[in-house]
Design an enzyme around this catalytic site. Structure first.
Site, PDB file in Angstrom:
ATOM      1  N   THR A  27     -11.153   7.781  14.003  1.00 52.99           N
ATOM      2  CA  THR A  27     -10.524   6.464  14.114  1.00 52.99           C
ATOM      3  C   THR A  27      -9.273   5.503  13.610  1.00 52.99           C
ATOM      4  OG1 THR A  27     -11.526   6.095  11.393  1.00 52.99           O
ATOM      5  CG2 THR A  27     -13.338   6.334  12.732  1.00 52.99           C
ATOM      6  N   ILE A  56     -10.606   9.663   9.145  1.00 48.52           N
ATOM      7  CA  ILE A  56      -9.878   8.335   9.034  1.00 48.52           C
ATOM      8  C   ILE A  56      -8.215   7.866   8.340  1.00 48.52           C
ATOM      9  CG2 ILE A  56     -10.659   7.047   6.602  1.00 48.52           C
ATOM     10  CD1 ILE A  56     -13.297   8.641   6.397  1.00 48.52           C
ATOM     11  N   VAL A  82      -7.366  12.863   6.896  1.00 59.68           N
ATOM     12  CA  VAL A  82      -6.656  11.809   6.395  1.00 59.68           C
ATOM     13  C   VAL A  82      -6.120  11.646   7.386  1.00 59.68           C
ATOM     14  CG1 VAL A  82      -5.208  10.392   4.831  1.00 59.68           C
ATOM     15  CG2 VAL A  82      -7.339  11.810   3.805  1.00 59.68           C
ATOM     16  N   LYS A  83      -5.647  10.225   7.464  1.00 60.89           N
ATOM     17  CA  LYS A  83      -5.086  10.132   8.960  1.00 60.89           C
ATOM     18  C   LYS A  83      -3.643   9.452   8.883  1.00 60.89           C
ATOM     19  CE  LYS A  83      -5.996   8.938  13.722  1.00 60.89           C
ATOM     20  NZ  LYS A  83      -6.419   7.661  14.396  1.00 60.89           N
ATOM     21  N   ILE A  84      -2.417  10.183   8.683  1.00 60.35           N
ATOM     22  CA  ILE A  84      -1.194   9.266   8.380  1.00 60.35           C
ATOM     23  C   ILE A  84       0.077   8.745   9.299  1.00 60.35           C
ATOM     24  CG2 ILE A  84       0.897   9.510   6.543  1.00 60.35           C
ATOM     25  CD1 ILE A  84      -0.641  10.807   4.739  1.00 60.35           C
TER      26      ILE A  84
END
Ligand code: G3P
Length: 218
Positions: A27, A56, A82-84
């Site tokens: 996402t 996310i 976790v998307k960064i």
């Protein structure tokens, strides 16, 4: 090759999970913004719907706030990644999060050097955006080829995740070039499902079989 679905739409996820092809979900804030204001409920549902990783993305901007939000996001479910986005200020944050045991997807990657830096930090996924390179007349698939070579040169364990896939040809070449994962929007997944020659072939077999006037095969 792992195939992820690039959407936050629960109806579509439910539909595509039934095929047995979906290894995870990606996402981003744009996709999530289409699903209404109750984002926590949406994300919890998604994490329960798929056995694999659900990426996310953080929406905070200041590095310490990104660090805290990454922990919050990771605590939602055991399959969260976790998307960064790549940014100099976030590199120390990524390093801390990786040593805290949090899986990171480094996103908005547009160069081999960016990929090299986040691979050194031990991220789980590296997400080059193929389509957005193509949009400005630069061949995005070259990036997949070069990042693959760079990861293999040094034996980095980060998985190469081909993102911003806009056409079947992106998936075709990502598979040949050795991407570990491709994240595919539902409309492209739909297109993968039908080949005109397969459809024609089935019709021909059916009409030939009907000529025999027999229903059962054995
Ligand atoms: O996975 C990244 C993707 O959601 C971005 O795709 O088509 O907005 O460049 P696009």
């Amino acid at each position: 090759m792992k195939l992820f679905l690039d959407t936050a739409n629960r109806e579509l996820i439910k539909e595509w999970v039934k095929t047995g092809l979906i290894d995870g979900i990606t996402t981003n804030p744009s996709l999530l913004s289409k699903e209404g204001p109750n984002t926590k409920a949406v994300l919890l549902d998604i994490c329960n719907m798929v056995p694999g990783d659900v990426s996310i993305e953080v929406v905070k901007k200041e590095p310490e706030a990104v660090y805290k939000q990454a922990h919050q996001i990771a605590s939602l479910a055991s399959n969260v990644v976790v998307k960064i986005p790549f940014k100099k200020e976030y590199l120390p944050v990524i390093k801390r999060l990786v040593s805290d045991g949090i899986s990171i997807n480094a996103t908005l990657i547009f160069s081999v050097i960016q990929a090299l830096l986040v691979a050194k930090l031990g991220v789980k996924y590296i997400s080059p955006f193929i389509g957005r390179w193509d949009d400005i007349d630069i061949d995005g698939l070259t990036l997949i080829e070069e990042i693959r070579q760079m990861l293999d040169n040094y034996g980095y364990e980060s998985e190469l995740l081909a993102a911003s896939i806009r056409h079947m040809i992106h998936l075709h070449h990502s598979a040949l070039l050795g991407a570990d994962v491709a994240t595919i929007p539902p409309n492209i997944f739909d297109k993968l499902m039908e080949h005109p020659l397969t459809v024609q072939g089935i019709e021909k077999f059916d009409s030939d079989w009907k000529k025999l006037g027999k229903e059962d095969l054995i």
